[in-house]
Design a protein around this motif. Structure first.
Motif, short mmCIF file in Angstrom:
data_model
loop_
_atom_site.label_atom_id
_atom_site.label_comp_id
_atom_site.label_asym_id
_atom_site.label_seq_id
_atom_site.Cartn_x
_atom_site.Cartn_y
_atom_site.Cartn_z
N VAL A 66 -29.07 9.23 0.47
CA VAL A 66 -29.38 9.26 -0.96
C VAL A 66 -30.74 8.64 -1.22
N ARG A 108 -23.54 6.88 -6.38
CA ARG A 108 -23.15 7.36 -5.05
C ARG A 108 -22.44 8.71 -5.15
N MET A 127 -24.82 11.48 -5.74
CA MET A 127 -25.86 11.56 -4.71
C MET A 127 -27.21 11.38 -5.40
N ALA A 128 -28.16 12.27 -5.21
CA ALA A 128 -29.46 12.10 -5.86
C ALA A 128 -29.58 12.96 -7.12
#
Length: 251
Positions: free
Chosen positions: A37, A154, A157-158
């Motif tokens: 990430v 989390r 993610m990104a």
């Protein structure tokens, strides 16, 4: 490279404060865990500094060499206090917040609106699905968990760093109705048939237990219901929202 070994270090104390929502909001900074990430967020230009467990420095040589930001090594016992997960990988990124102001949102587009969604894993997954299914932004309504929560980040993610995410009050939300249809996931809907323009719309997803507020349901143009076996009365909010976004993307 700087090394911090004291719990009294002012920078370490500040980083610990970022576990608090108020401090994240005031500073415009947050912490991100997970090497994969972090590398994706770094590519988006949000990383200000890398914080690495001193005992695991050698395993991050490649990432550190690619990084164009300061790197600080943190004594292991201090790093564990900073990490949000027990089985951390040994790297944390200090990042600028991805949140944008509601005034920066476009007047029309395809948006996901979270109305009182309280589980950070659900919200994070919804943000990731919104990016996957070509939505233009995620709107955070009253009572919804903070999207800068570490578990939410989390789960997304990104994606949270690539997709506009904004807190939106009811007045700003209803202003979007001038150009966008309001579509709600609602157990009282008639099915998943979706016709017409899917490019300018707001998909409303409600609280895991209570659903969407009645005041907002009064503004809805279309109500969608996911057909399910009679023994099941509801789905996880992330799963339900993802199914609806998939259907809308195909519409």
């Amino acid at each position: 490279m700087k090394i911090i070994e004291s719990k009294d270090n002012s920078r370490f104390k500040f980083w610990k404060k970022l576990k608090d929502k108020k401090q994240r909001k005031e500073s415009g900074l947050l912490l991100v865990e997970g090497v994969v990430v972090i590398e994706e967020v770094m590519a988006e230009g949000y990383v200000e500094e890398l914080i690495v467990d001193k005992e695991k420095l050698a395993s991050f040589d490649e990432v550190i060499q690619k990084a164009k930001v300061p790197v600080t090594a943190l004594e292991s016992t201090l790093f564990k206090q900073l990490a949000a997960t027990e089985t951390n990988q040994g790297m944390i990124a200090l990042c600028r917040s991805f949140l944008i102001d509601e005034g920066a949102l476009p007047e029309k587009g395809r948006f996901l609106y979270a109305d009182g969604v309280q589980d950070p894993g659900n919200l994070g997954g919804m943000i990731r699905s919104a990016e996957a299914f070509h939505f233009d932004g995620v709107l955070i309504g009253p009572g919804t968990v903070d999207p800068t929560n570490d578990k939410c980040i989390r789960a997304s993610m990104a994606s949270a760093f690539r997709l506009p995410v904004a807190y939106v009050g009811d007045e700003a939300l209803l202003k979007l109705k001038e150009n966008c249809r309001f579509v709600a996931l609602d157990i009282r809907g008639e099915g998943m048939t979706f016709e017409g323009d899917s490019k300018n719309m707001v998909l409303l997803v409600g609280n895991e237990a209570r659903g969407i507020r009645d005041s907002l349901l009064d503004e809805v143009d279309v109500r969608l219901r996911i057909p399910m076996k009679d023994t099941i009365d509801s789905l996880n909010a992330n799963v339900a929202a993802s199914i609806a976004m998939f259907v809308i993307e195909g519409g």
